[in-house]
Scaffold this motif. Structure first.
Motif, mmCIF file in Angstrom:
data_model
loop_
_atom_site.group_PDB
_atom_site.id
_atom_site.type_symbol
_atom_site.label_atom_id
_atom_site.label_comp_id
_atom_site.label_asym_id
_atom_site.label_seq_id
_atom_site.Cartn_x
_atom_site.Cartn_y
_atom_site.Cartn_z
ATOM 1 N N CYS A 144 0.806 -1.163 0.140
ATOM 2 C CA CYS A 144 0.054 0.081 -0.032
ATOM 3 C C CYS A 144 0.999 1.352 0.187
ATOM 4 N N ARG A 145 0.192 2.457 -0.337
ATOM 5 C CA ARG A 145 0.999 3.707 -0.348
ATOM 6 C C ARG A 145 0.912 4.292 1.096
ATOM 7 N N PHE A 146 0.230 3.892 2.048
ATOM 8 C CA PHE A 146 0.154 4.561 3.225
ATOM 9 C C PHE A 146 1.282 4.438 4.062
ATOM 10 N N ASN A 147 1.840 5.675 4.674
ATOM 11 C CA ASN A 147 2.866 5.703 5.486
ATOM 12 C C ASN A 147 3.032 4.986 6.811
ATOM 13 N N GLY A 148 1.737 5.084 7.485
ATOM 14 C CA GLY A 148 1.704 4.650 9.010
ATOM 15 C C GLY A 148 1.367 3.051 8.803
ATOM 16 N N LYS A 149 1.385 2.472 10.018
ATOM 17 C CA LYS A 149 1.287 1.211 10.190
ATOM 18 C C LYS A 149 -0.441 0.671 9.714
ATOM 19 N N PRO A 150 -0.713 -0.209 9.025
ATOM 20 C CA PRO A 150 -2.319 -0.759 8.765
ATOM 21 C C PRO A 150 -2.550 -1.391 9.974
ATOM 22 N N LYS A 151 -3.949 -1.288 10.102
ATOM 23 C CA LYS A 151 -4.511 -1.879 11.149
ATOM 24 C C LYS A 151 -5.670 -3.086 10.781
ATOM 25 N N VAL A 152 -5.330 -3.986 10.944
ATOM 26 C CA VAL A 152 -5.923 -5.199 10.387
ATOM 27 C C VAL A 152 -6.939 -5.565 11.433
#
Length: 162
Positions: A62-70
């Motif tokens: 993904c392009r998101f800079n932060g940590k994703p939340k699953v």
């Protein structure tokens, strides 16, 4: 009429530029199967074959800079708990394919990051490792919710089989 067309094209342009910048670009599921120790025997001398230990994990891009939340991961409708790795990677060497011995690499597009999701099956129904038909991942990238489906899981060799 020209004003209406200009306004309509501006709205379409703004909405398309703003539409899910932080979505999951690519996702792949992997597993390893290992067998613990020697076969045990019961009190009557019958051999008890050990159950395989299945380790499952998923790589997402993904392009998101932060940590994703699953929030949840479902394998054929069976719930798994998920833990996302603490650090994103720019490229990942996943392992070696069991079927042909070739290395598997997960290389994202420029500017994207790779996150590894560790999975643990919730107690209850056990999932045979050959039976995966649909994997659904639900989570959030900041405040944006995402749902991704994967239809294939790749078996990797375990370290003792390289």
């Amino acid at each position: 009429m020209k004003k209406l067309l200009g306004l309509l094209s501006a709205v379409i342009l703004c909405s398309s530029c703003n539409a899910q910048i932080y979505r999951i670009q690519k996702a792949q599921a992997f597993y390893t199967a290992s067998f613990p120790g020697m076969a045990m025997k019961d009190e009557n001398g019958n051999t008890i074959n050990p159950e395989p230990i299945i380790d499952r994990f998923i790589y997402i891009e993904c392009r998101f800079n932060g940590k994703p939340k699953v929030d949840s991961v479902f394998y054929n409708g069976i719930l798994f708990t998920a833990a996302v790795a603490d650090k994103a990677e720019t490229a990942a060497t996943v392992g070696i394919k069991n079927e042909n011995g070739k290395p598997v690499k997960f290389i994202p597009k420029k500017g994207n990051k790779v996150w590894k999701i560790y999975l643990t099956q919730v107690a209850g129904n056990t999932l045979p490792h050959e039976a995966v038909k649909k994997i659904i991942i639900k989570g959030r990238l900041n405040k944006i919710k995402f749902t991704t489906a994967i239809y294939l899981e790749t078996q990797l060799t375990t370290p003792d089989r390289y």
